[in-house]
Design a protein around this motif. Sequence first.
Motif, PDB file in Angstrom:
ATOM      1  N   GLU A 298    -120.997 -22.095 -51.843  1.00 19.47           N
ATOM      2  CA  GLU A 298    -121.915 -20.955 -51.060  1.00 19.47           C
ATOM      3  C   GLU A 298    -121.189 -20.976 -49.827  1.00 19.47           C
ATOM      4  OE1 GLU A 298    -123.994 -19.600 -52.529  1.00 19.47           O
ATOM      5  OE2 GLU A 298    -124.413 -18.189 -50.786  1.00 19.47           O
ATOM      6  N   ILE A 299    -120.440 -22.032 -49.073  1.00 22.03           N
ATOM      7  CA  ILE A 299    -119.704 -21.911 -47.783  1.00 22.03           C
ATOM      8  C   ILE A 299    -118.607 -20.633 -48.153  1.00 22.03           C
ATOM      9  CG2 ILE A 299    -118.298 -23.030 -46.356  1.00 22.03           C
ATOM     10  CD1 ILE A 299    -120.002 -25.608 -46.806  1.00 22.03           C
ATOM     11  N   GLY A 300    -117.793 -21.265 -49.230  1.00 24.62           N
ATOM     12  CA  GLY A 300    -116.877 -20.211 -49.448  1.00 24.62           C
ATOM     13  C   GLY A 300    -117.335 -18.719 -49.596  1.00 24.62           C
ATOM     14  N   LYS A 301    -118.322 -18.527 -50.563  1.00 24.56           N
ATOM     15  CA  LYS A 301    -118.776 -17.075 -50.729  1.00 24.56           C
ATOM     16  C   LYS A 301    -119.244 -16.759 -49.258  1.00 24.56           C
ATOM     17  CE  LYS A 301    -120.593 -16.856 -55.255  1.00 24.56           C
ATOM     18  NZ  LYS A 301    -121.842 -16.677 -56.225  1.00 24.56           N
ATOM     19  N   GLN A 302    -119.985 -17.236 -48.586  1.00 25.65           N
ATOM     20  CA  GLN A 302    -120.550 -16.748 -47.407  1.00 25.65           C
ATOM     21  C   GLN A 302    -119.310 -16.273 -46.498  1.00 25.65           C
ATOM     22  OE1 GLN A 302    -123.530 -15.920 -46.402  1.00 25.65           O
ATOM     23  NE2 GLN A 302    -124.554 -16.579 -48.034  1.00 25.65           N
ATOM     24  N   ALA A 303    -118.306 -17.196 -46.482  1.00 25.80           N
ATOM     25  CA  ALA A 303    -117.164 -16.984 -45.633  1.00 25.80           C
ATOM     26  C   ALA A 303    -116.613 -15.574 -45.840  1.00 25.80           C
ATOM     27  CB  ALA A 303    -116.307 -18.253 -45.192  1.00 25.80           C
ATOM     28  N   ALA A 304    -116.385 -15.594 -47.366  1.00 22.51           N
ATOM     29  CA  ALA A 304    -115.622 -14.610 -47.619  1.00 22.51           C
ATOM     30  C   ALA A 304    -116.462 -13.351 -47.477  1.00 22.51           C
ATOM     31  CB  ALA A 304    -115.192 -14.467 -49.351  1.00 22.51           C
ATOM     32  N   LYS A 305    -117.831 -13.435 -47.626  1.00 25.76           N
ATOM     33  CA  LYS A 305    -118.490 -12.112 -47.542  1.00 25.76           C
ATOM     34  C   LYS A 305    -118.566 -11.515 -46.079  1.00 25.76           C
ATOM     35  CE  LYS A 305    -121.901 -12.413 -51.239  1.00 25.76           C
ATOM     36  NZ  LYS A 305    -123.125 -13.428 -51.451  1.00 25.76           N
ATOM     37  N   LEU A 306    -118.487 -12.646 -45.028  1.00 22.93           N
ATOM     38  CA  LEU A 306    -118.480 -12.421 -43.773  1.00 22.93           C
ATOM     39  C   LEU A 306    -117.252 -11.663 -43.403  1.00 22.93           C
ATOM     40  CD1 LEU A 306    -121.169 -13.168 -42.439  1.00 22.93           C
ATOM     41  CD2 LEU A 306    -119.769 -15.009 -41.073  1.00 22.93           C
ATOM     42  N   LEU A 307    -116.159 -12.085 -44.058  1.00 21.21           N
ATOM     43  CA  LEU A 307    -114.817 -11.604 -43.631  1.00 21.21           C
ATOM     44  C   LEU A 307    -114.723 -10.469 -44.297  1.00 21.21           C
ATOM     45  CD1 LEU A 307    -111.973 -12.274 -42.638  1.00 21.21           C
ATOM     46  CD2 LEU A 307    -111.294 -12.802 -44.694  1.00 21.21           C
ATOM     47  N   LEU A 308    -115.215  -9.899 -45.381  1.00 26.17           N
ATOM     48  CA  LEU A 308    -114.951  -8.555 -45.816  1.00 26.17           C
ATOM     49  C   LEU A 308    -115.925  -7.677 -45.343  1.00 26.17           C
ATOM     50  CD1 LEU A 308    -115.151  -8.951 -49.706  1.00 26.17           C
ATOM     51  CD2 LEU A 308    -113.260  -8.912 -48.210  1.00 26.17           C
ATOM     52  N   ASP A 309    -116.848  -7.972 -44.710  1.00 22.67           N
ATOM     53  CA  ASP A 309    -117.793  -7.282 -43.734  1.00 22.67           C
ATOM     54  C   ASP A 309    -117.071  -6.870 -42.551  1.00 22.67           C
ATOM     55  OD1 ASP A 309    -119.923  -7.274 -45.466  1.00 22.67           O
ATOM     56  OD2 ASP A 309    -121.231  -8.816 -44.555  1.00 22.67           O
ATOM     57  N   GLN A 310    -116.524  -7.890 -41.917  1.00 29.02           N
ATOM     58  CA  GLN A 310    -115.710  -7.701 -40.634  1.00 29.02           C
ATOM     59  C   GLN A 310    -114.410  -6.619 -40.831  1.00 29.02           C
ATOM     60  OE1 GLN A 310    -113.599 -10.836 -37.555  1.00 29.02           O
ATOM     61  NE2 GLN A 310    -115.600 -11.211 -38.364  1.00 29.02           N
ATOM     62  N   ILE A 311    -113.851  -7.037 -41.905  1.00 27.65           N
ATOM     63  CA  ILE A 311    -112.770  -5.917 -42.237  1.00 27.65           C
ATOM     64  C   ILE A 311    -113.341  -4.492 -42.323  1.00 27.65           C
ATOM     65  CG2 ILE A 311    -110.902  -5.425 -44.045  1.00 27.65           C
ATOM     66  CD1 ILE A 311    -110.645  -8.446 -44.557  1.00 27.65           C
ATOM     67  N   GLU A 312    -114.172  -4.293 -43.176  1.00 28.92           N
ATOM     68  CA  GLU A 312    -114.893  -2.938 -43.360  1.00 28.92           C
ATOM     69  C   GLU A 312    -115.176  -2.441 -42.076  1.00 28.92           C
ATOM     70  OE1 GLU A 312    -116.081  -1.232 -46.362  1.00 28.92           O
ATOM     71  OE2 GLU A 312    -114.710  -2.688 -47.204  1.00 28.92           O
ATOM     72  N   ALA A 313    -115.768  -3.556 -41.221  1.00 24.42           N
ATOM     73  CA  ALA A 313    -116.518  -2.971 -39.807  1.00 24.42           C
ATOM     74  C   ALA A 313    -115.327  -2.357 -38.913  1.00 24.42           C
ATOM     75  CB  ALA A 313    -117.360  -3.812 -39.234  1.00 24.42           C
ATOM     76  N   GLY A 314    -114.139  -2.858 -38.902  1.00 26.15           N
ATOM     77  CA  GLY A 314    -113.361  -2.716 -38.070  1.00 26.15           C
ATOM     78  C   GLY A 314    -113.663  -3.346 -36.623  1.00 26.15           C
ATOM     79  N   ASN A 315    -113.426  -2.454 -35.791  1.00 27.56           N
ATOM     80  CA  ASN A 315    -113.687  -2.904 -34.401  1.00 27.56           C
ATOM     81  C   ASN A 315    -115.118  -3.381 -33.853  1.00 27.56           C
ATOM     82  OD1 ASN A 315    -111.278  -3.995 -33.342  1.00 27.56           O
ATOM     83  ND2 ASN A 315    -110.593  -1.767 -32.803  1.00 27.56           N
ATOM     84  N   ASN A 316    -115.964  -2.538 -34.600  1.00 28.72           N
ATOM     85  CA  ASN A 316    -117.432  -2.531 -34.018  1.00 28.72           C
ATOM     86  C   ASN A 316    -118.330  -3.541 -34.890  1.00 28.72           C
ATOM     87  OD1 ASN A 316    -117.520  -1.348 -36.610  1.00 28.72           O
ATOM     88  ND2 ASN A 316    -117.756   0.667 -35.530  1.00 28.72           N
ATOM     89  N   HIS A 317    -117.739  -4.867 -34.532  1.00 27.48           N
ATOM     90  CA  HIS A 317    -118.542  -5.991 -35.120  1.00 27.48           C
ATOM     91  C   HIS A 317    -118.687  -6.959 -34.187  1.00 27.48           C
ATOM     92  CE1 HIS A 317    -114.692  -8.135 -35.515  1.00 27.48           C
ATOM     93  NE2 HIS A 317    -115.546  -9.234 -35.296  1.00 27.48           N
ATOM     94  N   SER A 318    -119.842  -7.734 -34.212  1.00 24.04           N
ATOM     95  CA  SER A 318    -119.900  -8.851 -33.252  1.00 24.04           C
ATOM     96  C   SER A 318    -119.981 -10.194 -33.900  1.00 24.04           C
ATOM     97  CB  SER A 318    -121.441  -8.540 -32.574  1.00 24.04           C
ATOM     98  OG  SER A 318    -122.392  -8.308 -33.326  1.00 24.04           O
ATOM     99  N   PRO A 319    -119.564 -11.229 -33.481  1.00 27.78           N
ATOM    100  CA  PRO A 319    -119.463 -12.485 -33.935  1.00 27.78           C
ATOM    101  C   PRO A 319    -120.744 -13.113 -34.606  1.00 27.78           C
ATOM    102  CG  PRO A 319    -118.229 -12.553 -31.964  1.00 27.78           C
ATOM    103  CD  PRO A 319    -119.011 -11.420 -32.142  1.00 27.78           C
ATOM    104  N   GLN A 320    -120.619 -13.574 -35.919  1.00 24.86           N
ATOM    105  CA  GLN A 320    -122.051 -14.083 -36.417  1.00 24.86           C
ATOM    106  C   GLN A 320    -121.602 -15.530 -36.776  1.00 24.86           C
ATOM    107  OE1 GLN A 320    -124.042 -12.036 -39.930  1.00 24.86           O
ATOM    108  NE2 GLN A 320    -122.798 -10.357 -39.030  1.00 24.86           N
ATOM    109  N   THR A 321    -122.805 -16.039 -36.761  1.00 18.86           N
ATOM    110  CA  THR A 321    -122.972 -17.480 -37.386  1.00 18.86           C
ATOM    111  C   THR A 321    -123.544 -17.584 -38.630  1.00 18.86           C
ATOM    112  OG1 THR A 321    -122.046 -18.518 -35.259  1.00 18.86           O
ATOM    113  CG2 THR A 321    -123.256 -19.932 -36.855  1.00 18.86           C
ATOM    114  N   VAL A 322    -123.211 -18.016 -39.617  1.00 18.13           N
ATOM    115  CA  VAL A 322    -124.181 -18.460 -40.697  1.00 18.13           C
ATOM    116  C   VAL A 322    -124.245 -19.885 -40.751  1.00 18.13           C
ATOM    117  CG1 VAL A 322    -124.445 -18.302 -43.209  1.00 18.13           C
ATOM    118  CG2 VAL A 322    -123.382 -16.378 -42.147  1.00 18.13           C
ATOM    119  N   MET A 323    -125.746 -20.276 -40.722  1.00 21.80           N
ATOM    120  CA  MET A 323    -125.792 -21.744 -40.750  1.00 21.80           C
ATOM    121  C   MET A 323    -126.308 -22.087 -42.173  1.00 21.80           C
ATOM    122  SD  MET A 323    -125.852 -24.341 -38.832  1.00 21.80           S
ATOM    123  CE  MET A 323    -126.044 -24.101 -37.056  1.00 21.80           C
ATOM    124  N   LEU A 324    -125.733 -23.144 -42.978  1.00 21.02           N
ATOM    125  CA  LEU A 324    -126.151 -23.472 -44.353  1.00 21.02           C
ATOM    126  C   LEU A 324    -127.030 -24.652 -44.352  1.00 21.02           C
ATOM    127  CD1 LEU A 324    -123.143 -21.835 -46.162  1.00 21.02           C
ATOM    128  CD2 LEU A 324    -125.472 -20.991 -46.127  1.00 21.02           C
TER     129      LEU A 324
END
Lengths: 338, 338
Positions: A298-324
């Motif tokens: 799940e850690i891997g999955k979440q990290a990948a998802k977060l990364l893809l979101d960030q790539i999509e969003a370009g510059n308008n994203h703010s740091p997020q922390t997912v706690m499992l």
Amino acid sequence: MKYITIKDIAKKLNTSVSTVSRAFNDKSDINAKTKEVVLKTAKEMGYRQNRMAKNLVQRRSFNIGIVVPEFVNSFFPEVIMGAQDVLFEKGYQVLITQSNECYTTELKNVQSLENSMVDGLLISLSSETANIDYYQDLVNSGFPIIFFNRTYKEIKASKVLFNDYKWAMFATEHLIRQGYRNIYHFQGIKTLTLSRERRRGFMDAHKKHKITVEPHQVITSGFFMEDGEIIAKKLIKNNTIPDAIFAANDQLAIGAMNVFKNNGYKVPEDIAFIGFSESKMGSIVEPPLSSVKQPTFEIGKQAAKLLLDQIEAGNNHSPQTVMLDGELHIRESSQKKI
Amino acid sequence: MKYITIKDIAKKLNTSVSTVSRAFNDKSDINAKTKEVVLKTAKEMGYRQNRMAKNLVQRRSFNIGIVVPEFVNSFFPEVIMGAQDVLFEKGYQVLITQSNECYTTELKNVQSLENSMVDGLLISLSSETANIDYYQDLVNSGFPIIFFNRTYKEIKASKVLFNDYKWAMFATEHLIRQGYRNIYHFQGIKTLTLSRERRRGFMDAHKKHKITVEPHQVITSGFFMEDGEIIAKKLIKNNTIPDAIFAANDQLAIGAMNVFKNNGYKVPEDIAFIGFSESKMGSIVEPPLSSVKQPTFEIGKQAAKLLLDQIEAGNNHSPQTVMLDGELHIRESSQKKI
DNA sequence: TATTTTTTCGAGAACGTTCTCGAAACTTGA
DNA sequence: TCAAGTTTCGAGAACGTTCTCGAAAAAATA
């Protein structure tokens, strides 16, 4: 080896390169019939898309870099598998590198990945990494990076973390409830956030139960089995024997357990053990080792998802922390027999 | 993010793109001084080479694909690290994929890597893979592939293998010499060449010592710990208890050992155990498991070297097989106490 | 039928490099 | 000083795609 290109197909079909390209890319401005013909002859001719060319014009590599400190334990491989699951589906390739717990090779890996024009980075820091400037600069420049597991509080970036504090506290309380009072904590490398959090959990569990912890009960070392062995030997030599040990990972616990066992101590009668980040080894060791299980996949999955979101969003994203969250697997090594 | 290109540098220095390119590629037809200037300003501007463009014109990706069946055991990760060592030094990136012991995902991985235009492939087949046509076609078409560890005799291609026969024979003889006469062999998946070779070693050791082997002494299964457990349970149920077990890998041995131990059998007094492909688990299990140690790192190195040779050589190369040797680690699990 | 709209296509630039070819600018030697 | 040789450079094609723009063809509308 001669590769078939889009041009070859166009020539054979007496059409234009654009049309062929359109067929492959699900564009709307192409006749369904011609598309079919193109696809069919492409298959016949054994055409295979050249990703380098495609990536060049799209200015995307569709590569994701992963940097982990090691992968001889199953922890990181499992995280990687989780990440791959998500990334493969979206058409990304994964470049895996491993730093061997060494800061310089870690940096070398990152830069090599940058040269490969990876679209983003998933990184778990080596135990040696103390300087985070390079990473902070990279993040600030807008480059998509997700830190997971091994990171620093100070880094301002998106992270996927395990709730180390909570579960370290659980684990420690489990020992306290069994009646253990002289519990030692092997914290591994003390500078990592993860170590600090686990240590904090250990301390607060004691505080909650109004038990004082002496400084010598918390021991710093590396993260390997050998480190656990060394500590155990030292404790035996000094004749300061704890009645329970909570280690920051299974390797430390197992290393120490083996040494104590070989020196005639009984587990869990004389010393109870509890590890962290449940490993396969923990379940086959004698007696089986209690441990906190992390949701590696799940850690891997979440990290990948977060990364893809960030790539999509370009510059308008703010740091997020997912706690499992995880679970505490209680086995023989920490259960007082009545 | 705006990337600095070679053109930007050329414009700034009022020179041509060619010259800048020359500076980076150690060409002889450039003045030492201009080269220095180019390199310096490139650094100042934060230039970073775009590998996709470079690879496109050179028709090389400088990527090597690796396909392994799993990587939760440390065996394949270690092989991969060996290969990376060689490949990184030569400027290659490594794309790692894992088939989960499943033929269809294995094929999917290979094709995905082909699309990424990898320059070559390092592959270890899944236990499920029975059809090798695709791979043979690929090899025949001139695509550089090295098979390691898990492969088939029938494939005509370069291979890096471990001398399974010899060391299986050694291991078996070690048991025979200790006086064991009713030895069972857990061969894992019987179709793999590696399994067949180990089985052959097991048989020939018996033949050499003029001991007959009954068919029921050789047992087929998967390769996981669970498989070992299942076999052991079945043996106990049928009350056909061997006095020694030679397993095709450590997982099988450990799985079986645990079941036997839990059912009151003593190791090695009642049953001796010996595994294969020494794993970390084998050394922490009680008693420590004897095993054949494979030179994992070296396997990766050799495979990578062979692959690079093949890539260099182009079409004029002939299939080569490298056979590596290991060592037999004798521990308590197979030593008769006197 | 004439006009407008929609569908389908082709030409050619662009992505960021390397590399070939030929020309300019130096060296060398007599 | 002049020819020949050597060093250094620039122009521009090429790699295999995608994508924009506009034009041709077909369909819809008046």
